[in-house]
Write an enzyme that holds these catalytic residues in place. Structure first.
Site, short mmCIF file in Angstrom:
data_model
loop_
_atom_site.label_atom_id
_atom_site.label_comp_id
_atom_site.label_asym_id
_atom_site.label_seq_id
_atom_site.Cartn_x
_atom_site.Cartn_y
_atom_site.Cartn_z
N ASP A 215 0.83 -1.20 0.00
CA ASP A 215 0.00 0.00 0.00
C ASP A 215 0.86 1.26 0.00
OD1 ASP A 215 -2.66 1.35 0.53
OD2 ASP A 215 -1.50 2.07 2.24
N GLU A 284 1.69 -0.47 -5.24
CA GLU A 284 0.86 0.63 -5.74
C GLU A 284 1.78 1.82 -6.07
OE1 GLU A 284 -3.12 2.85 -4.07
OE2 GLU A 284 -1.42 2.67 -2.75
#
Ligand code: BGC
Length: 551
Positions: A215, A284
């Site tokens: 993340d 990400e």
């Protein structure tokens, strides 16, 4: 020095030994809204385990599960108090072990979300760190003195609105938070912090997870000199900021995307996962110069695949897809992309077409198109049903991002409403209780039970397509070449070892015609007629055809 240069050869990692994830179909689960097993209105691991068959039957290869760790839920699980514990609202570690065993028995690999760049402000590490400037974890977060006039040390902003600095009276210092003030940023410049994060990864690898989705990974490092970001001159790029957010007014040169990320964190994490064999790291990567950084990270920089935002925001058009895929292809080298049209942060894909209420044909076209692109596609829960964005009132919002930016931006709740399992059941069969966020009644007509019963439903057709795709290495691993066709048509060829597949789509709902040079054999199509010289597409029609009569 910016992080956009490729890594020198001698600092690149070798290729993975096991490349199962290349061309695999991923399915993202946002567990709070997937299936409620214990009837409290909140989706949980037990409910999810019971429904894994739905994903395996569809033909996905792997799931990525958004956070289910101990959390005060200020950012719905992306604010973690214990990375190695399951939040009681989701179940227990034993539930996770059962989930993993069931997924593996069904042939599904499991990626879990790993949030290394920040924690909750109630994490024991932060509670200790904030006490004073001398405690053992004093430097585990990013602390800074105020300027002489008491204001924060620089101009950095939070993605979720306002300054990225929050005052802490105990230390009489500011701490950095790139997201909510309840999500202080860890200081990965400290080796002890990186060790603690690797220990978290080891914990889940030991339990048997097949990989991690990392993340907000580019926020993990900041400029230690805390230099202010320059104002932005170029137009905003996809990903991250809400429309009209001041965060989009800066060039994020010093608060994210730093060069240290590869050598100091991604590469050690990659080596750790490689020691376990068959694992994967999906990161990400968003924002300015994302393409150059994706190329760097996925060419021996420590990520296997990058999860980019090019196709996750704005109107979905043929030219945007072509531009994004072409530009990435020109840069990525031996690296690998993971493309998605929807996720838990953005408007659902059918609501980003140039049509207010697209028909089923369009809702099927989107996931089929995604799974024809090079790289590894990632479907989001509900994509397989063709779900549109739920339109919620202000009173129904739960996402702090949307609440802060209302009414310019409604936030991320419209893609986080409960899955519709049974058309005639209360709450769409998601839960026996009132769900934590309203069930969106218009999703009933697209419920899973209805779609299983209809061979022409989006789910059933997509299932057939994914079975076909599984046997087509050209679609999973082949090269891509776009053809010149007028908007709103999109046409490209995927090829591998002499086998060529032509993929054509009408993304405008107008229909159209694509000419072909030679013979072709239709392999999978909807609203398309293939004949000697071309393919005629009905509105939202598409076709995948084998060229040159091979096969
Ligand atoms: C996640 C968001 C989250 C943010 C902060 C993002 O990349 O996808 O849902 O709010 O990181 O953790």
């Amino acid at each position: 020095m910016r992080a956009t240069r490729p890594l020198p050869r001698d600092r690149r990692l070798p290729p993975r030994r096991d490349l199962w994830w290349r061309g695999a179909v991923l399915y993202q689960i946002w567990p709070r809204s997937f299936a409620d097993g214990d009837g409290d209105g909140i989706g949980d691991l037990a409910g999810l385990t019971e429904r894994l068959g739905h994903i395996a039957r569809l033909g996905a290869d792997a799931v990525w599960i958004s956070p289910f760790y101990a959390s005060p839920m200020k950012d719905w699980g992306y604010d973690i108090t214990d990375h190695c514990a399951v939040d009681p609202s989701f179940g227990s570690l034993a539930d996770f072990d059962r989930l993993l065993a069931r997924a593996h028995a069904l042939g599904l690999r499991v990626l879990v979300d790993f949030v290394p760049s920040h924690t909750s402000d109630r994490h024991p590490w932060f509670l200790e760190s904030r006490e004073d400037r001398t405690n053992p974890r004093a430097d585990w977060y990013v602390w800074a003195d105020p300027r002489p006039d008491g204001t924060p040390p620089n101009n950095w902003l939070s993605v979720f609105g306002g300054p990225a600095w929050q005052w802490e009276p105990r230390r009489r210092q500011y701490y950095l938070h790139n997201f909510l003030k309840e999500q202080p940023d860890l200081n990965l410049h400290r080796p002890e912090v990186r060790e603690a994060l690797l220990a978290v990864a080891r914990f889940w690898l030991e339990r048997g997870v097949d990989g991690f989705r990392l993340d907000a990974i580019e926020f993990a490092f900041h400029d230690p000199r805390l230099r202010s970001n320059p104002p932005r001159r170029a137009p905003p790029v996809p990903g991250g900021a809400a429309p009209g957010s001041p965060w989009a007014m800066q060039e994020h040169r010093f608060d994210k995307g730093r060069a240290e990320l590869n050598a100091l964190f991604l590469q050690p994490l990659w080596r750790l996962t490689e020691a376990y064999g068959g694992r994967v790291l999906l990161g990400e990567v968003t924002g300015d110069r994302a393409r150059a950084r994706i190329a760097r990270h996925t060419n021996g920089g420590g990520l296997d695949m990058a999860y980019g935002f090019d196709l996750l925001s704005g109107t979905i058009t043929a030219s945007r897809i072509r531009e994004a895929v072409d530009a990435m292809g020109a840069r990525i080298g031996r690296g690998w992309m993971c493309w998605a049209f929807s996720n838990h942060d953005v408007r659902r894909a059918p609501s980003r077409l140039r049509h207010p209420d697209p028909p089923d044909a369009a809702r099927l076209l989107l996931p089929v198109l995604l799974c024809c692109l090079p790289g590894s596609p990632c479907l989001y829960q509900g994509d397989e049903l063709g779900l549109e964005e739920a339109e919620l009132s202000f009173e129904d919002l739960r996402d702090p991002f949307g609440i802060a930016f209302w009414p310019r931006f409604a936030g991320r709740d419209g893609c986080r409403t409960p899955m519709p399992w049974r058309a005639d059941a209360a709450q769409g069969g998601f839960s026996t209780a009132r769900p934590w966020i309203p069930f969106y009644a218009p999703h009933r007509r697209r419920a899973v039970d209805r779609q299983y019963a209809d061979p022409n439903s989006v789910y059933e057709r997509l299932r057939i397509f994914l079975a076909f795709r599984r046997g087509e290495p050209a679609l999973r691993l082949g090269d891509i070449r776009f053809l010149e066709v007028p908007e709103p048509l999109l046409a490209f060829e995927r090829s591998r070892r002499g086998r060529r597949l032509l993929c054509v789509f009408d993304l405008g709902g107008e229909g159209g015609r694509v000419r072909m040079g030679g013979a072709a054999e239709p392999r999978f199509f909807s609203g398309a007629a293939v004949h000697g010289t071309g393919i005629d597409l009905a509105p939202w029609g598409f076709a995948v055809v084998l060229l040159d009569g091979e096969g």
